[in-house]
Motif scaffolding. Structure first.
Motif, PDB file in Angstrom:
ATOM      1  N   ALA A 167      33.753  17.316 -38.931  1.00 37.31           N
ATOM      2  CA  ALA A 167      33.279  17.004 -37.575  1.00 37.31           C
ATOM      3  C   ALA A 167      33.231  15.496 -37.341  1.00 37.31           C
ATOM      4  O   ALA A 167      32.257  14.957 -36.835  1.00 37.31           O
ATOM      5  CB  ALA A 167      31.914  17.628 -37.322  1.00 37.31           C
ATOM      6  N   LEU A 168      34.312  14.829 -37.768  1.00 34.85           N
ATOM      7  CA  LEU A 168      34.340  13.367 -37.631  1.00 34.85           C
ATOM      8  C   LEU A 168      35.525  12.940 -36.774  1.00 34.85           C
ATOM      9  O   LEU A 168      36.603  13.538 -36.844  1.00 34.85           O
ATOM     10  CB  LEU A 168      34.510  12.707 -39.002  1.00 34.85           C
ATOM     11  N   ILE A 169      35.305  11.924 -35.944  1.00 31.47           N
ATOM     12  CA  ILE A 169      36.429  11.251 -35.279  1.00 31.47           C
ATOM     13  C   ILE A 169      36.277   9.768 -35.567  1.00 31.47           C
ATOM     14  O   ILE A 169      35.161   9.268 -35.690  1.00 31.47           O
ATOM     15  CB  ILE A 169      36.449  11.505 -33.754  1.00 31.47           C
ATOM     16  N   TRP A 170      37.375   9.087 -35.717  1.00 29.06           N
ATOM     17  CA  TRP A 170      37.296   7.648 -35.946  1.00 29.06           C
ATOM     18  C   TRP A 170      38.513   6.970 -35.353  1.00 29.06           C
ATOM     19  O   TRP A 170      39.516   7.626 -35.037  1.00 29.06           O
ATOM     20  CB  TRP A 170      37.144   7.316 -37.441  1.00 29.06           C
ATOM     21  N   GLY A 171      38.395   5.690 -35.180  1.00 33.61           N
ATOM     22  CA  GLY A 171      39.514   4.965 -34.606  1.00 33.61           C
ATOM     23  C   GLY A 171      39.330   3.476 -34.740  1.00 33.61           C
ATOM     24  O   GLY A 171      38.280   3.008 -35.176  1.00 33.61           O
ATOM     25  N   GLU A 172      40.376   2.766 -34.376  1.00 36.97           N
ATOM     26  CA  GLU A 172      40.318   1.313 -34.401  1.00 36.97           C
ATOM     27  C   GLU A 172      40.590   0.812 -32.994  1.00 36.97           C
ATOM     28  O   GLU A 172      41.595   1.193 -32.380  1.00 36.97           O
ATOM     29  CB  GLU A 172      41.350   0.756 -35.389  1.00 36.97           C
ATOM     30  N   CYS A 173      39.671   0.006 -32.510  1.00 38.72           N
ATOM     31  CA  CYS A 173      39.779  -0.478 -31.135  1.00 38.72           C
ATOM     32  C   CYS A 173      40.094  -1.964 -31.164  1.00 38.72           C
ATOM     33  O   CYS A 173      39.356  -2.742 -31.781  1.00 38.72           O
ATOM     34  CB  CYS A 173      38.476  -0.223 -30.393  1.00 38.72           C
ATOM     35  N   GLN A 174      41.187  -2.319 -30.474  1.00 34.69           N
ATOM     36  CA  GLN A 174      41.588  -3.721 -30.488  1.00 34.69           C
ATOM     37  C   GLN A 174      40.703  -4.513 -29.539  1.00 34.69           C
ATOM     38  O   GLN A 174      40.782  -4.360 -28.332  1.00 34.69           O
ATOM     39  CB  GLN A 174      43.069  -3.842 -30.076  1.00 34.69           C
ATOM     40  N   GLY A 175      39.835  -5.330 -30.074  1.00 39.88           N
ATOM     41  CA  GLY A 175      38.974  -6.163 -29.241  1.00 39.88           C
ATOM     42  C   GLY A 175      39.598  -7.528 -29.039  1.00 39.88           C
ATOM     43  O   GLY A 175      40.809  -7.705 -29.190  1.00 39.88           O
ATOM     44  N   SER A 176      38.787  -8.531 -28.767  1.00 39.80           N
ATOM     45  CA  SER A 176      39.335  -9.856 -28.512  1.00 39.80           C
ATOM     46  C   SER A 176      39.671 -10.585 -29.825  1.00 39.80           C
ATOM     47  O   SER A 176      40.419 -11.557 -29.826  1.00 39.80           O
ATOM     48  CB  SER A 176      38.335 -10.678 -27.704  1.00 39.80           C
ATOM     49  N   GLY A 177      39.103 -10.113 -30.939  1.00 36.13           N
ATOM     50  CA  GLY A 177      39.340 -10.764 -32.229  1.00 36.13           C
ATOM     51  C   GLY A 177      40.671 -10.364 -32.846  1.00 36.13           C
ATOM     52  O   GLY A 177      41.435  -9.581 -32.273  1.00 36.13           O
ATOM     53  N   SER A 178      40.949 -10.917 -34.026  1.00 33.29           N
ATOM     54  CA  SER A 178      42.241 -10.650 -34.664  1.00 33.29           C
ATOM     55  C   SER A 178      42.281  -9.248 -35.278  1.00 33.29           C
ATOM     56  O   SER A 178      43.304  -8.573 -35.236  1.00 33.29           O
ATOM     57  CB  SER A 178      42.506 -11.700 -35.743  1.00 33.29           C
ATOM     58  N   SER A 179      41.148  -8.815 -35.827  1.00 31.77           N
ATOM     59  CA  SER A 179      41.159  -7.475 -36.425  1.00 31.77           C
ATOM     60  C   SER A 179      40.409  -6.496 -35.516  1.00 31.77           C
ATOM     61  O   SER A 179      39.443  -6.880 -34.860  1.00 31.77           O
ATOM     62  CB  SER A 179      40.491  -7.513 -37.802  1.00 31.77           C
ATOM     63  N   SER A 216      27.950  -5.978 -31.283  1.00 33.73           N
ATOM     64  CA  SER A 216      27.112  -5.690 -30.111  1.00 33.73           C
ATOM     65  C   SER A 216      25.689  -5.333 -30.524  1.00 33.73           C
ATOM     66  O   SER A 216      25.461  -4.704 -31.548  1.00 33.73           O
ATOM     67  CB  SER A 216      27.718  -4.522 -29.325  1.00 33.73           C
ATOM     68  N   ARG A 217      24.713  -5.728 -29.675  1.00 36.26           N
ATOM     69  CA  ARG A 217      23.326  -5.369 -29.948  1.00 36.26           C
ATOM     70  C   ARG A 217      22.932  -4.138 -29.157  1.00 36.26           C
ATOM     71  O   ARG A 217      21.771  -3.770 -29.118  1.00 36.26           O
ATOM     72  CB  ARG A 217      22.424  -6.543 -29.606  1.00 36.26           C
ATOM     73  N   LYS A 218      23.892  -3.549 -28.484  1.00 32.55           N
ATOM     74  CA  LYS A 218      23.585  -2.323 -27.754  1.00 32.55           C
ATOM     75  C   LYS A 218      23.997  -1.134 -28.612  1.00 32.55           C
ATOM     76  O   LYS A 218      25.052  -1.173 -29.243  1.00 32.55           O
ATOM     77  CB  LYS A 218      24.338  -2.285 -26.429  1.00 32.55           C
ATOM     78  N   PHE A 219      23.173  -0.122 -28.625  1.00 28.58           N
ATOM     79  CA  PHE A 219      23.477   1.065 -29.418  1.00 28.58           C
ATOM     80  C   PHE A 219      23.415   2.314 -28.558  1.00 28.58           C
ATOM     81  O   PHE A 219      22.395   2.542 -27.937  1.00 28.58           O
ATOM     82  CB  PHE A 219      22.493   1.184 -30.581  1.00 28.58           C
ATOM     83  N   PRO A 220      24.437   3.121 -28.504  1.00 29.36           N
ATOM     84  CA  PRO A 220      25.761   2.877 -29.060  1.00 29.36           C
ATOM     85  C   PRO A 220      26.503   1.826 -28.243  1.00 29.36           C
ATOM     86  O   PRO A 220      26.241   1.675 -27.064  1.00 29.36           O
ATOM     87  CB  PRO A 220      26.451   4.240 -28.957  1.00 29.36           C
ATOM     88  N   CYS A 221      27.464   1.158 -28.878  1.00 30.68           N
ATOM     89  CA  CYS A 221      28.213   0.115 -28.189  1.00 30.68           C
ATOM     90  C   CYS A 221      29.310   0.755 -27.333  1.00 30.68           C
ATOM     91  O   CYS A 221      29.554   1.954 -27.401  1.00 30.68           O
ATOM     92  CB  CYS A 221      28.838  -0.830 -29.206  1.00 30.68           C
ATOM     93  N   LYS A 222      29.996  -0.080 -26.555  1.00 28.77           N
ATOM     94  CA  LYS A 222      31.016   0.432 -25.648  1.00 28.77           C
ATOM     95  C   LYS A 222      32.173   1.071 -26.411  1.00 28.77           C
ATOM     96  O   LYS A 222      32.793   2.021 -25.926  1.00 28.77           O
ATOM     97  CB  LYS A 222      31.521  -0.675 -24.723  1.00 28.77           C
ATOM     98  N   HIS A 223      32.464   0.574 -27.625  1.00 28.28           N
ATOM     99  CA  HIS A 223      33.583   1.146 -28.396  1.00 28.28           C
ATOM    100  C   HIS A 223      33.263   2.575 -28.826  1.00 28.28           C
ATOM    101  O   HIS A 223      34.111   3.466 -28.763  1.00 28.28           O
ATOM    102  CB  HIS A 223      33.875   0.271 -29.624  1.00 28.28           C
ATOM    103  N   THR A 224      31.987   2.769 -29.245  1.00 30.42           N
ATOM    104  CA  THR A 224      31.579   4.115 -29.654  1.00 30.42           C
ATOM    105  C   THR A 224      31.655   5.066 -28.469  1.00 30.42           C
ATOM    106  O   THR A 224      32.157   6.187 -28.575  1.00 30.42           O
ATOM    107  CB  THR A 224      30.132   4.069 -30.198  1.00 30.42           C
ATOM    108  N   LEU A 225      31.130   4.589 -27.314  1.00 30.20           N
ATOM    109  CA  LEU A 225      31.148   5.438 -26.118  1.00 30.20           C
ATOM    110  C   LEU A 225      32.584   5.770 -25.717  1.00 30.20           C
ATOM    111  O   LEU A 225      32.895   6.904 -25.359  1.00 30.20           O
ATOM    112  CB  LEU A 225      30.433   4.732 -24.967  1.00 30.20           C
ATOM    113  N   ALA A 226      33.447   4.752 -25.810  1.00 26.45           N
ATOM    114  CA  ALA A 226      34.846   4.972 -25.422  1.00 26.45           C
ATOM    115  C   ALA A 226      35.510   6.003 -26.341  1.00 26.45           C
ATOM    116  O   ALA A 226      36.253   6.879 -25.886  1.00 26.45           O
ATOM    117  CB  ALA A 226      35.604   3.653 -25.462  1.00 26.45           C
TER     118      ALA A 226
END
Lengths: 475, 461
Positions: free
Chosen positions: B36-48, B67-77
């Protein structure tokens, strides 16, 4: 808790409020429990007993008078299904103002549902929501709750038993089916109402307006309210009746307005009369001309130039000054006859391009067929898509997918969605909201798929009304 | 989608997440359905790219962004894509190392059956048994040391808490001697001082409760405050006495010092487990004076003949922003809950959520019209230190008094008991007949959660 305990508790409470030991004041049974300990512990034990007594044996004293509102009436349509309420709430949240919210309400009503009262309630002053909400508007207005909305036919006898919104709805229906009866009611009962109510009642005369209404409308020329006199004059003008005959002098508003319009000729073989906005010298003059367009009637202005309403419209040179064109359109919408309005609408739509947009000001006077034609023209051309949001009085939920694919709208939308221009994207959001109101459920669903494929986030808030629309099956 | 909206700390995060749902932002999207896991890599503004993993079973998550917000926008996305375009995820047979790391950290405290050490099977029986023996010997010694340390810590805590309760007793006596009028006027300072002492002496939970007394008093009218003060202080006396008689009682320890961990509750054989259909009645989010936000979610057991409630309680620092435990009012789901052991089991954990259930009316509960607070009285009989009780009220309506304050009154007994409502109510509610109303009774006010009416379910929290 018996009476002795209650009295004991009350005296102990008073003692504790000011500070001190209450052991001697405690009921005997409580003393037995507290006895045998040091003075502090005794007080704490009594405090624990008192706390429990207050918690379980006493109840808040209800005030003698508690006011109950009458039950909220049930409406004639079923409630929106529970599963769709989150979508509805999202659409309402996205709707920025009352006008946008009323569009959401209109879409839901067009599919045969009403909203849950905890999600949305019309205001007591609401005059734009669908008729089905009249009982709620009246419930909102009836703070004391002494009246009940009657479901009977409105008559002079039961006039007072109707709340304003229900009365307005009943009269509007009656004007469509039996205009003379409704006019008689407005005539006999309306005269005793305050000016604001009288104005709203006379505004209903535009339903089924006909020559039979002329004597009554003329009788309103002596009404004590200036707004009522003005409205009656405009309704008379729609019937081709001239307003107060002016003296033709420079102080006469019609003459003053005519002086702001240049009459000319065009054509080499067949010389035609043309009317164009005169070039003015100052902003003050422009303001005065705008005021005159708002207060004067088309029929009087046309008569001043010695032509018919249709001839005047036909001779007006649209495109010379957009602002004045809009003023003319508004004057025609307010005081033009039905024939003049349709003539102008047809002329401008046939011309296409920007002049067609002026028809948006005529929308409330047009039949639904002409309204739809105009919206399709604008969608096909796409040059002035933003103007669609100005359209008023348009029906919800009829725009087919074919209408959207027949033109440049979709490609323009896709390009805007894929781009990075924030201003353009705001325009897209506004257009999607308008299309969410106009589209059929099928078109809404396809449109969502299309813009998402173009790169819009599937859960973008601007898709809220489209999502709600798509989830609502036909009526 | 509702879950994602509920999880989002604020609207801005949701909007930011919606912009990240494009496929082009995610060079890698994978899933493992068994785990029951999903994972991914989200390209942000940084190099990795940022690495994001979400447990779809219990909505646990981890993202490497700062991010200091939980969950962050990447998790929500990531959740968003899973909800709207599940086909975007490639099925992966094994999980990447960073996902394993997170899983390991996340579950290291759970009681997993010990897996055989890798490589043991390849060794000779002698080697393996020697190693095992030495490991066993080391473990036994370590365990003994650990248990001894635990016993010492528990003993220290107990004597410290006992001393704290002595101070509390003395403080209560002082308030009575000085007068409750002064206590009511100056409750903020007085409560803050004793609360600080209790924290120092390890009676942390009790300190939190005392810290909240001023705000509970201020929520009432002037004339009601002395009685409320008597109730609050009297309950503290009862709680202190109860703890002294059974300091090892789980419920009392939870109310006085510290709460047991999730794992301890799950491992406790006395913890009642109930599998049923639950409806989310509503939630209550309060920022406490100690800087924590308490997030209460109230559930109703829809398979029970009498109204049975459950409370999911979550604490987090106010600085972390708004958080949610992924439930929204009106949600219905089939789940197994484990209740924290108590005389009136109420606080619970979701052990296993099996799926959503469609909404409908509440079951027809048998109501005690003579006393709508009968359930509250019953709770007080067994646990008199409790402050708020969930109650299911019989058919009634909301009325207004001359001051414009709202009261709930039974429909069958319009001249009988009426209960004051804590918060302002929507004017629309005044026109609705309520077939049943779920609320919290605080001893002096009703906090409405939800109701059933002729117009369907009403969210009132």
């Amino acid at each position: 808790m018996n009476e002795i305990e209650q009295t004991g508790l009350a005296t102990m409470r008073d003692c504790w409020i000011t500070g001190g030991t209450s052991f001697d004041l405690a009921p005997a049974a409580w003393k037995d429990i507290a006895a045998g300990a040091n003075p502090d512990e005794r007080e704490r034990r009594l405090l624990a007993i008192a706390a429990q007594a207050l918690e379980i044996a006493l109840r808040p004293a209800a005030p003698k008078t508690l006011k109950r509102r009458p039950p909220l009436p049930e409406l004639a349509l079923p409630m929106l299904p529970e599963r769709l309420r989150p979508l509805l709430r999202a659409a309402l949240k996205q709707a920025a103002d009352a006008r946008s919210k009323s569009r959401v309400v209109a879409v839901v009503a067009s599919r045969g549902f009403v909203l849950h009262p905890m999600d949305w309630m019309p205001a007591a002053s609401d005059q734009t929501s669908p008729d089905v909400y009249a009982p709620w508007i009246d419930w909102q207005a009836g703070v004391d709750g002494e009246k009940h909305t009657s479901r009977e036919q409105l008559t002079s006898q039961n006039w007072d038993e109707f709340y304003p919104a229900a009365r307005r709805t009943a009269l509007a229906d009656m004007r469509r089916t039996a205009p003379a009866v409704a006019r008689q009611l407005i005539e006999t009962r309306g005269s005793t109402e305050p000016a604001e109510v009288r104005l709203a009642l006379i505004a209903l005369m535009h339903f089924g307006l006909g020559p039979d209404d002329v004597p009554f409308l003329k009788s309103l020329s002596t009404d004590r309210s200036g707004k009522v006199r003005e409205l009656a004059g405009r309704l008379l003008a729609r019937l081709g009746q001239h307003g107060q005959p002016g003296d033709g002098g420079p102080e006469d508003p019609i003459s003053e307005l005519a002086a702001f319009i240049a009459e000319g000729k065009s054509g080499f073989i067949r010389r035609r009369t043309t009317y164009t906005p005169a070039k003015l010298k100052s902003p003050a003059q422009e303001r005065r001309r705008a005021e005159l367009f708002e207060t004067c009637n088309l029929v009087d202005l046309a008569a001043r130039f010695g032509v018919t309403e249709s001839d005047f419209i036909g001779a007006w040179q649209f495109g010379a000054d957009n602002n004045v064109d809009i003023l003319v359109a508004r004057m025609v919408a307010a005081s033009g006859s039905d024939a003049a309005v349709t003539h102008m609408a047809d002329t401008l739509v046939a011309e296409g391009g920007k002049p067609a947009l002026f028809v948006l000001h005529l929308m409330p006077r047009l039949d639904s067929r002409r309204q739809r034609v105009l919206i399709r023209v604008i969608l096909k051309d796409t040059q002035y898509l933003g103007a669609l949001s100005l359209a008023e009085g348009v029906e919800a939920g009829w725009l087919d997918w074919a209408d959207l694919t027949n033109g440049k709208t979709l490609p323009a939308l896709r390009t805007a969605v894929a781009g990075n221009d924030d201003a353009v994207k705001r325009g897209v959001d506004q257009l999607l909201e308008t299309l969410g109101f106009l589209a059929t459920a099928e078109a809404a669903e396809k449109l969502i798929g299309d813009v998402v494929a173009a790169g819009m986030a599937p859960a973008a808030p601007s898709l809220a009304l489209l999502r709600l629309n798509a989830s609502l099956a036909g009526p | 989608m509702k879950t994602i909206e509920a999880l989002a700390p604020d609207q801005a995060s949701l909007s930011a997440a919606s912009k990240l749902t494009r496929q082009s932002n995610w060079p890698r999207l994978e899933k493992n359905e068994q785990l029951a896991l999903i994972w991914g890599e989200c390209q942000g503004s940084g190099s990795s790219p940022y690495r994001v993993v979400v447990d779809t079973g219990d909505h646990g998550y981890k993202c490497t962004c700062p991010s200091r917000k939980f969950p962050c926008k990447h998790t929500l996305a990531l959740m968003w894509i899973a909800a709207t375009a599940p086909a975007s995820f490639t099925a992966a047979g094994s999980t990447p190392e960073w996902v394993n790391d997170w899983l390991g950290r996340r579950r290291k405290t759970t009681s997993q059956p010990a897996a055989p050490a890798p490589g043991v099977a390849g060794k000779s029986i002698g080697e393996a048994s020697r190693e095992e023996e030495s490991t066993v010997v080391e473990d036994a010694a370590a365990i003994e040391r650990r248990e001894a340390a635990q016993r010492k810590r528990a003993e220290d805590t107990r004597s410290s808490v006992s001393a704290a309760l002595d101070e509390l007793d003395q403080w209560i006596s002082d308030q009575l001697r000085l007068g409750l009028a002064g206590f009511v006027d100056n409750s903020s300072d007085r409560c803050r001082r004793i609360a600080a002492r209790l924290v120092d002496m390890k009676a942390t939970a009790l300190a939190g409760r005392i810290d909240e007394i001023p705000s509970r008093l201020m929520g009432l009218r002037n004339e009601e405050r002395p009685d409320a003060a008597i109730r609050e202080l009297g309950k503290l006396v009862l709680l202190a006495k109860a703890w002294r008689s059974t300091p090892d009682d789980a419920e009392l320890r939870r109310l006085v010092s510290t709460s047991e961990s999730r794992e301890q509750v799950l491992a406790n054989p006395e913890a009642i487990q109930v599998e049923s259909v639950w409806e989310v009645l509503g939630e209550k989010i309060e920022t406490r004076r100690d800087g924590l936000v308490s997030h209460s979610t109230w559930l109703l057991d829809l398979n029970s003949a009498a109204p049975q409630f459950a409370l999911l309680l979550d604490y987090f620092p106010a600085s972390a922003g708004r958080r949610s435990n992924a439930f929204t009012s009106g949600d219905r789901f089939d789940a197994r809950l484990v209740f924290y052991p108590a005389r009136q089991p109420l606080r619970a954990l979701v052990v296993e959520r099996k799926g959503d259930v469609s909404s409908a009316q509440w079951p027809d509960f048998g109501f005690d019209v003579a006393d709508p607070l009968a359930a509250h009285v019953a709770h007080q009989d067994t646990a008199p230190w409790l402050t708020d009780s969930p109650v299911m009220l019989p058919p009634g309506a909301i009325l207004l008094d001359d001051r414009g304050d709202a009261w709930w009154q039974s429909a069958d007994d319009p001249h009988g008991i009426a209960l004051p409502i804590a918060d302002a109510v929507s004017p629309t509610l005044l026109g609705l007949d309520l077939a049943a109303t779920a609320a919290l009774w605080s001893g002096s006010r009703l906090h409405l959660l939800a109701a059933q009416s002729g117009f369907g379910r009403l969210d009132l929290s």
